[in-house]
Write a protein that holds these residues in place. Structure first.
Motif, PDB file in Angstrom:
ATOM      1  N   GLN A 237       0.826  -1.211   0.000  1.00 24.28           N
ATOM      2  CA  GLN A 237       0.000   0.000   0.000  1.00 24.28           C
ATOM      3  C   GLN A 237       0.865   1.270   0.000  1.00 24.28           C
ATOM      4  N   ALA A 238       2.075   1.155   0.570  1.00 26.55           N
ATOM      5  CA  ALA A 238       2.949   2.338   0.638  1.00 26.55           C
ATOM      6  C   ALA A 238       3.668   2.616  -0.681  1.00 26.55           C
ATOM      7  N   ILE A 239       3.647   1.648  -1.587  1.00 26.49           N
ATOM      8  CA  ILE A 239       4.292   1.883  -2.896  1.00 26.49           C
ATOM      9  C   ILE A 239       3.405   2.836  -3.698  1.00 26.49           C
ATOM     10  N   PRO A 240       4.006   3.857  -4.335  1.00 28.29           N
ATOM     11  CA  PRO A 240       3.188   4.811  -5.104  1.00 28.29           C
ATOM     12  C   PRO A 240       2.407   4.108  -6.214  1.00 28.29           C
TER      13      PRO A 240
ATOM     14  N   ALA B 174      -3.805  -4.381  -7.159  1.00 25.49           N
ATOM     15  CA  ALA B 174      -3.646  -5.662  -7.866  1.00 25.49           C
ATOM     16  C   ALA B 174      -2.480  -5.568  -8.849  1.00 25.49           C
ATOM     17  N   LEU B 175      -2.352  -4.434  -9.523  1.00 26.41           N
ATOM     18  CA  LEU B 175      -1.231  -4.258 -10.453  1.00 26.41           C
ATOM     19  C   LEU B 175       0.096  -4.263  -9.696  1.00 26.41           C
ATOM     20  N   LYS B 176       0.148  -3.532  -8.570  1.00 23.53           N
ATOM     21  CA  LYS B 176       1.390  -3.528  -7.774  1.00 23.53           C
ATOM     22  C   LYS B 176       1.736  -4.938  -7.309  1.00 23.53           C
ATOM     23  N   LEU B 177       0.733  -5.668  -6.804  1.00 22.21           N
ATOM     24  CA  LEU B 177       0.983  -7.020  -6.282  1.00 22.21           C
ATOM     25  C   LEU B 177       1.407  -7.958  -7.405  1.00 22.21           C
ATOM     26  N   GLY B 178       0.809  -7.800  -8.566  1.00 22.40           N
ATOM     27  CA  GLY B 178       1.223  -8.608  -9.715  1.00 22.40           C
ATOM     28  C   GLY B 178       2.683  -8.322 -10.076  1.00 22.40           C
ATOM     29  N   LEU B 179       3.075  -7.054  -9.986  1.00 27.20           N
ATOM     30  CA  LEU B 179       4.474  -6.700 -10.303  1.00 27.20           C
ATOM     31  C   LEU B 179       5.433  -7.251  -9.253  1.00 27.20           C
ATOM     32  N   VAL B 180       5.030  -7.236  -7.985  1.00 26.12           N
ATOM     33  CA  VAL B 180       5.868  -7.836  -6.932  1.00 26.12           C
ATOM     34  C   VAL B 180       6.006  -9.335  -7.186  1.00 26.12           C
ATOM     35  N   SER B 181       4.902  -9.980  -7.546  1.00 26.00           N
ATOM     36  CA  SER B 181       4.909 -11.414  -7.836  1.00 26.00           C
ATOM     37  C   SER B 181       5.855 -11.709  -9.008  1.00 26.00           C
ATOM     38  N   MET B 182       5.801 -10.867 -10.042  1.00 25.92           N
ATOM     39  CA  MET B 182       6.698 -11.025 -11.197  1.00 25.92           C
ATOM     40  C   MET B 182       8.146 -10.791 -10.781  1.00 25.92           C
ATOM     41  N   ASP B 183       8.393  -9.752  -9.992  1.00 24.64           N
ATOM     42  CA  ASP B 183       9.754  -9.448  -9.558  1.00 24.64           C
ATOM     43  C   ASP B 183      10.348 -10.616  -8.764  1.00 24.64           C
ATOM     44  N   SER B 184       9.552 -11.197  -7.846  1.00 25.86           N
ATOM     45  CA  SER B 184      10.025 -12.343  -7.060  1.00 25.86           C
ATOM     46  C   SER B 184      10.416 -13.494  -7.980  1.00 25.86           C
ATOM     47  N   MET B 194      12.989  -9.913 -17.989  1.00 22.97           N
ATOM     48  CA  MET B 194      12.524  -8.641 -18.521  1.00 22.97           C
ATOM     49  C   MET B 194      12.727  -8.644 -20.036  1.00 22.97           C
ATOM     50  N   PRO B 195      12.040  -7.722 -20.770  1.00 23.48           N
ATOM     51  CA  PRO B 195      10.996  -6.827 -20.284  1.00 23.48           C
ATOM     52  C   PRO B 195       9.706  -7.570 -19.908  1.00 23.48           C
ATOM     53  N   VAL B 196       8.838  -6.825 -19.214  1.00 25.74           N
ATOM     54  CA  VAL B 196       7.565  -7.361 -18.728  1.00 25.74           C
ATOM     55  C   VAL B 196       6.436  -6.532 -19.354  1.00 25.74           C
ATOM     56  N   ASP B 197       5.438  -7.229 -19.882  1.00 23.13           N
ATOM     57  CA  ASP B 197       4.288  -6.533 -20.456  1.00 23.13           C
ATOM     58  C   ASP B 197       3.131  -6.520 -19.469  1.00 23.13           C
ATOM     59  N   VAL B 198       2.473  -5.379 -19.412  1.00 19.42           N
ATOM     60  CA  VAL B 198       1.398  -5.165 -18.442  1.00 19.42           C
ATOM     61  C   VAL B 198       0.163  -4.637 -19.161  1.00 19.42           C
ATOM     62  N   VAL B 199      -0.988  -5.173 -18.816  1.00 20.26           N
ATOM     63  CA  VAL B 199      -2.254  -4.647 -19.316  1.00 20.26           C
ATOM     64  C   VAL B 199      -3.238  -4.542 -18.161  1.00 20.26           C
ATOM     65  N   GLU B 219      11.699   3.310 -14.426  1.00 21.17           N
ATOM     66  CA  GLU B 219      11.948   3.902 -13.105  1.00 21.17           C
ATOM     67  C   GLU B 219      10.973   3.432 -12.045  1.00 21.17           C
ATOM     68  N   TYR B 220       9.701   3.334 -12.436  1.00 22.50           N
ATOM     69  CA  TYR B 220       8.712   2.920 -11.442  1.00 22.50           C
ATOM     70  C   TYR B 220       8.986   1.497 -10.960  1.00 22.50           C
ATOM     71  N   PHE B 221       9.310   0.588 -11.902  1.00 23.34           N
ATOM     72  CA  PHE B 221       9.537  -0.807 -11.513  1.00 23.34           C
ATOM     73  C   PHE B 221      10.791  -0.933 -10.644  1.00 23.34           C
ATOM     74  N   LEU B 222      11.854  -0.171 -11.003  1.00 22.43           N
ATOM     75  CA  LEU B 222      13.071  -0.193 -10.180  1.00 22.43           C
ATOM     76  C   LEU B 222      12.765   0.304  -8.767  1.00 22.43           C
ATOM     77  N   ASP B 223      11.942   1.342  -8.681  1.00 22.59           N
ATOM     78  CA  ASP B 223      11.586   1.909  -7.383  1.00 22.59           C
ATOM     79  C   ASP B 223      10.726   0.915  -6.579  1.00 22.59           C
ATOM     80  N   LEU B 224       9.776   0.261  -7.255  1.00 24.76           N
ATOM     81  CA  LEU B 224       8.932  -0.740  -6.593  1.00 24.76           C
ATOM     82  C   LEU B 224       9.794  -1.869  -6.019  1.00 24.76           C
ATOM     83  N   ARG B 225      10.734  -2.358  -6.824  1.00 23.13           N
ATOM     84  CA  ARG B 225      11.676  -3.401  -6.369  1.00 23.13           C
ATOM     85  C   ARG B 225      12.400  -2.985  -5.106  1.00 23.13           C
ATOM     86  N   GLU B 226      12.933  -1.753  -5.168  1.00 22.76           N
ATOM     87  CA  GLU B 226      13.744  -1.228  -4.099  1.00 22.76           C
ATOM     88  C   GLU B 226      12.911  -1.087  -2.822  1.00 22.76           C
TER      89      GLU B 226
END
Lengths: 247, 247
Positions: A237-240, B174-184, B194-199, B219-226
């Protein structure tokens, strides 16, 4: 199925194993998979097993009852072997001995001779070490680059270890992370289940530090689960918000 | 290998796919696995594919070029089918048609006819729906009990979905959680990359909401990872020390 993990950090070693065995979904039982061999001051050894239960039980019996050393003619047991490397080799011999007796017949019955083990511990005069032993009896060792080893259903619980564990992680954090890894696996895979056995060994202490069985009502584990889930919720939730539109 | 995930929540649908294909570790390439079929106001359909690339590309070609309907004699395409359920059946027919042409020969060459697909979207007059289609052409549908479906290397990225996703989760979360799931998954498995496609598709909008390719420098994905890694570190450090001793 099974999930066991060993984490070797500078301070010491953590080993964690679930206890669920199954022959199909309709035949589930509880068996201890984390076994301790301790002579304080002389050796402290923990073995976690995955794969065919008949194989791993036979191997453990051989480790205790002993195998004749073909060179010296003496019976060796896990309590007499002089180093951790030689213990890993000894377990390899025990696995091949079980294969010699049961392997062919198991294959005839379409049962796969499938066993993997984590071996962790320290023998006086040597280092604290962690190995993974395959069904051929060969093995690899954890190093500071990859300080953890897993057997069984390893994928669910791997991301948290990949993200958070290094050889500089404290023993306490390594234990917490191992429990989170186990919790993630239990939640996602019915083949892995409570209770969970935990062992920690401090480097150069040559005795068990923690040896504990976590059951369904274990307050600390329930609290860890709860806190972890709450922290993950807060974290995403804290992620933008994603800034993406149509490319 | 591949990892694709679809998450269907009240607000809409998220679909995410990696782009790595490999024939052995030494033959890696990038192919789009997330395909869009959009006629705004009439239909918006996203298909993610896993498995044999020759099979999935043939299926996608059939969806575009059309298959003769054995009852009416007419050529049907993914743009003419009148409902999402019928689109799922249509894709099943396309998979079986590819099997009819290539399946036996592939088996003779020990190549497995292996394809799974996620189908998400909405056709005017119907609901927004999410299906998983198997290589036999049969399929299941996500429901509010289990609002996400995965294909390919699904285990690494499942724990975060199991812990955090419900059908009431917002589309953004849901999009953020899907991206975390993909990153893991990307961190733990070389076969997913990578790259990753999102819809994303908003319920009842019948058009694409977000369609974006995330590359290595996003940038957003790198920041989310971090942020995610930092939050996990803080989370396990905030859990109290285990109280366990020797039982």
């Amino acid at each position: 199925m099974t999930y066991c993990v060993g984490i070797l950090v500078r301070e010491g070693l953590v080993m964690i194993a679930d206890t669920r065995t199954n022959a199909g979904l309709d035949n589930i039982a509880t068996f201890r998979k984390l076994h301790l061999f301790e002579k304080p001051g002389d050796r402290v050894i923990a073995i976690a097993t995955a794969g065919n239960l008949a194989v791993s039980q036979s191997v453990l019996n051989l480790l205790n009852e002993g195998i004749k050393n073909p060179e010296t003619g003496e019976i060796e047991t896990i309590y007499s072997i002089p180093s951790m490397f030689k213990v890993a080799q000894f377990i390899g011999r025990a696995i091949r001995e079980v294969y010699r007796i049961h392997g062919k017949s198991m294959e005839q019955q379409a049962a796969s001779f499938d066993v993997t083990m984590l071996l962790g511990g320290q023998v006086k005069g040597g280092r604290l070490r962690l190995f993974m032993i395959y069904s051929a009896g060969n093995f690899i060792e954890a190093t500071s680059d990859t300080p953890y080893l897993q057997i069984g259903e390893h994928k669910y619980g791997k991301p948290i270890l990949d993200r958070a564990v290094t050889s500089e992680t404290s023993l306490q954090e390594a234990l917490k992370l191992g429990l989170v890894s186990m919790d993630s696996t239990i939640r996602s895979n019915l083949g892995v289940g409570m209770p969970v056995d935990v062992v920690t060994i401090r480097r150069d202490a040559i005795e068990i530090d923690v040896s504990h069985r976590i059951d369904r009502n274990d307050e600390y584990f329930l609290d860890l689960r709860e806190r972890w889930s709450a922290a993950l919720r807060a974290a995403h939730q804290a992620i933008p918000a994603p800034p993406y539109g149509k490319d």
